[in-house]
Design a protein around this motif. Sequence first.
Motif, PDB file in Angstrom:
ATOM      1  N   ALA A 130      -2.449   1.410  -6.735  1.00 23.85           N
ATOM      2  CA  ALA A 130      -2.502   1.082  -5.363  1.00 23.85           C
ATOM      3  C   ALA A 130      -3.717  -0.216  -5.102  1.00 23.85           C
ATOM      4  O   ALA A 130      -3.476  -0.837  -4.228  1.00 23.85           O
ATOM      5  N   ASP A 131      -4.551  -0.488  -6.151  1.00 26.86           N
ATOM      6  CA  ASP A 131      -4.865  -1.564  -6.076  1.00 26.86           C
ATOM      7  C   ASP A 131      -4.351  -2.935  -6.250  1.00 26.86           C
ATOM      8  O   ASP A 131      -4.457  -3.925  -5.448  1.00 26.86           O
ATOM      9  N   ILE A 132      -3.323  -2.833  -7.096  1.00 26.95           N
ATOM     10  CA  ILE A 132      -2.406  -3.868  -7.465  1.00 26.95           C
ATOM     11  C   ILE A 132      -1.432  -4.323  -6.166  1.00 26.95           C
ATOM     12  O   ILE A 132      -1.472  -5.315  -5.647  1.00 26.95           O
ATOM     13  N   VAL A 133      -1.065  -3.184  -5.542  1.00 29.61           N
ATOM     14  CA  VAL A 133      -0.038  -3.274  -4.556  1.00 29.61           C
ATOM     15  C   VAL A 133      -0.947  -3.679  -3.320  1.00 29.61           C
ATOM     16  O   VAL A 133      -0.651  -4.363  -2.420  1.00 29.61           O
ATOM     17  N   THR A 158       1.045  -7.900  -1.844  1.00 27.52           N
ATOM     18  CA  THR A 158       1.979  -7.125  -0.746  1.00 27.52           C
ATOM     19  C   THR A 158       3.297  -7.725  -0.356  1.00 27.52           C
ATOM     20  O   THR A 158       3.951  -6.794   0.411  1.00 27.52           O
ATOM     21  N   ASP A 159       3.481  -8.647  -1.228  1.00 30.11           N
ATOM     22  CA  ASP A 159       5.156  -8.919  -0.894  1.00 30.11           C
ATOM     23  C   ASP A 159       5.543  -8.906  -2.507  1.00 30.11           C
ATOM     24  O   ASP A 159       4.723  -9.274  -3.527  1.00 30.11           O
ATOM     25  N   SER A 160       7.025  -8.702  -2.698  1.00 28.73           N
ATOM     26  CA  SER A 160       7.543  -8.290  -3.855  1.00 28.73           C
ATOM     27  C   SER A 160       7.379  -9.797  -4.861  1.00 28.73           C
ATOM     28  O   SER A 160       7.426  -9.626  -5.932  1.00 28.73           O
ATOM     29  N   ARG A 161       7.498 -11.054  -4.440  1.00 27.71           N
ATOM     30  CA  ARG A 161       7.570 -12.095  -5.252  1.00 27.71           C
ATOM     31  C   ARG A 161       6.218 -12.195  -5.692  1.00 27.71           C
ATOM     32  O   ARG A 161       6.123 -12.572  -6.939  1.00 27.71           O
ATOM     33  N   SER A 162       5.274 -12.131  -4.802  1.00 26.33           N
ATOM     34  CA  SER A 162       3.702 -12.211  -5.280  1.00 26.33           C
ATOM     35  C   SER A 162       3.691 -11.194  -6.499  1.00 26.33           C
ATOM     36  O   SER A 162       2.997 -11.312  -7.560  1.00 26.33           O
ATOM     37  N   ARG A 180       4.556   4.491  -7.365  1.00 27.63           N
ATOM     38  CA  ARG A 180       4.196   5.578  -6.681  1.00 27.63           C
ATOM     39  C   ARG A 180       3.353   5.121  -5.297  1.00 27.63           C
ATOM     40  O   ARG A 180       3.303   5.675  -4.628  1.00 27.63           O
ATOM     41  N   ALA A 181       2.575   3.979  -5.470  1.00 25.86           N
ATOM     42  CA  ALA A 181       1.884   3.436  -4.305  1.00 25.86           C
ATOM     43  C   ALA A 181       2.919   2.855  -3.382  1.00 25.86           C
ATOM     44  O   ALA A 181       2.335   3.072  -2.159  1.00 25.86           O
ATOM     45  N   GLU A 182       3.932   2.308  -3.679  1.00 27.23           N
ATOM     46  CA  GLU A 182       4.855   1.712  -2.731  1.00 27.23           C
ATOM     47  C   GLU A 182       6.075   1.393  -3.191  1.00 27.23           C
ATOM     48  O   GLU A 182       6.523   0.317  -3.727  1.00 27.23           O
ATOM     49  N   PRO A 183       6.725   2.583  -3.071  1.00 28.54           N
ATOM     50  CA  PRO A 183       8.142   2.576  -3.533  1.00 28.54           C
ATOM     51  C   PRO A 183       9.168   1.264  -3.059  1.00 28.54           C
ATOM     52  O   PRO A 183       9.890   0.703  -3.807  1.00 28.54           O
ATOM     53  N   ARG A 184       9.105   1.185  -1.735  1.00 31.97           N
ATOM     54  CA  ARG A 184       9.727  -0.180  -1.400  1.00 31.97           C
ATOM     55  C   ARG A 184       9.577  -1.411  -2.063  1.00 31.97           C
ATOM     56  O   ARG A 184      10.300  -2.087  -2.352  1.00 31.97           O
ATOM     57  N   LEU A 185       8.114  -1.707  -1.992  1.00 28.84           N
ATOM     58  CA  LEU A 185       7.962  -3.063  -2.779  1.00 28.84           C
ATOM     59  C   LEU A 185       8.135  -3.034  -4.355  1.00 28.84           C
ATOM     60  O   LEU A 185       8.847  -4.008  -4.741  1.00 28.84           O
TER      61      LEU A 185
END
Length: 311
Positions: free
Chosen positions: A200-203, A207-211, A241-246
């Motif tokens: 969760a901290d990492i995402v 907040t964008d996939s490239r980053s 688990r924190a951000e499946p879409r990302l």
Amino acid sequence: SAQPSPALAVILKPAFEPEVEDNFSDGNVFTIRTFPVAVDATRSMRESALRILNDLVIPRGEIATLNALSVLDAAIDFPRLRIGGESAAEFQKAWTTERKSALAIVAELVTVGQSPRVLYRIRRMLRPLAHRDRDLGFRAECTRVLGTIPDSPDLRISRVLLSGSWSEFFHDTPHEEKDVSDAQKRVESEWLSLVDSVGADIVGRHTDSRSLLEYLNNLVADYGRVGLSPQCWQLLSGVARAEPRLAAEAIDLLLAADSTQIDAWWTSLFAGQLQFPDERLVGWACKVLQSNNSQRQRALISILSWAGVGD
């Protein structure tokens, strides 16, 4: 010391051995015997070794400090005799001053801005001693130094990359359970909580996939630079688990490149989130199997076998 190397430990660790070995043969009889080191008579040798570490090695940076910690780990360890069992109480007491001198150098490394990998190494060295060292005074001092290590997000990342559930929450820390089986549910729960907090901290920071992919690539490369071998599957699972879409978008970017630093663990970015015959997952699998990237292929085949998906 500019490169990760065991050479420093090979040279200096023997200075902190609590005994010397004498081997000889007489006909067909081979004798191995050991003698406790005369602590007072050899103190100057250990003091010189510590000065080398503190004055010449550690100031050279993170890699040199990690090399030095391999020696300091031996210098703070409890004096054990390989042959003859327990060392006498007087012998143990004689080593207390020696151990405290080394521990003082370790304690000085816990500073604001210190590398999380150095802090992780110190933490790993001290936790067993703080938990079960026979010298209660030294145990208390190790506990005190441990308490000065901040539980920062970067240190938590190091714990997930370099440690494991049982080390973190059972073997090297006080626990109430008498048996491993009694502790399993708690250990797994606390480990999952740590992994998910790191994900969760990492995402939250990327907040964008490239980053995100750039960060993960740089993270693994940086650990390799200092001679460490991170295991990323837990961390990537936490991210997923924190951000499946990302995580899914990061897979698209990953597969668009010939190779990345996280190829061996790329399946962790969807494991537990997507299942066959999900169209996106089928597309990723086909792309990997048609590529020349053996690391990605091995990771995919492994998870397909585990999931019971055949040819």
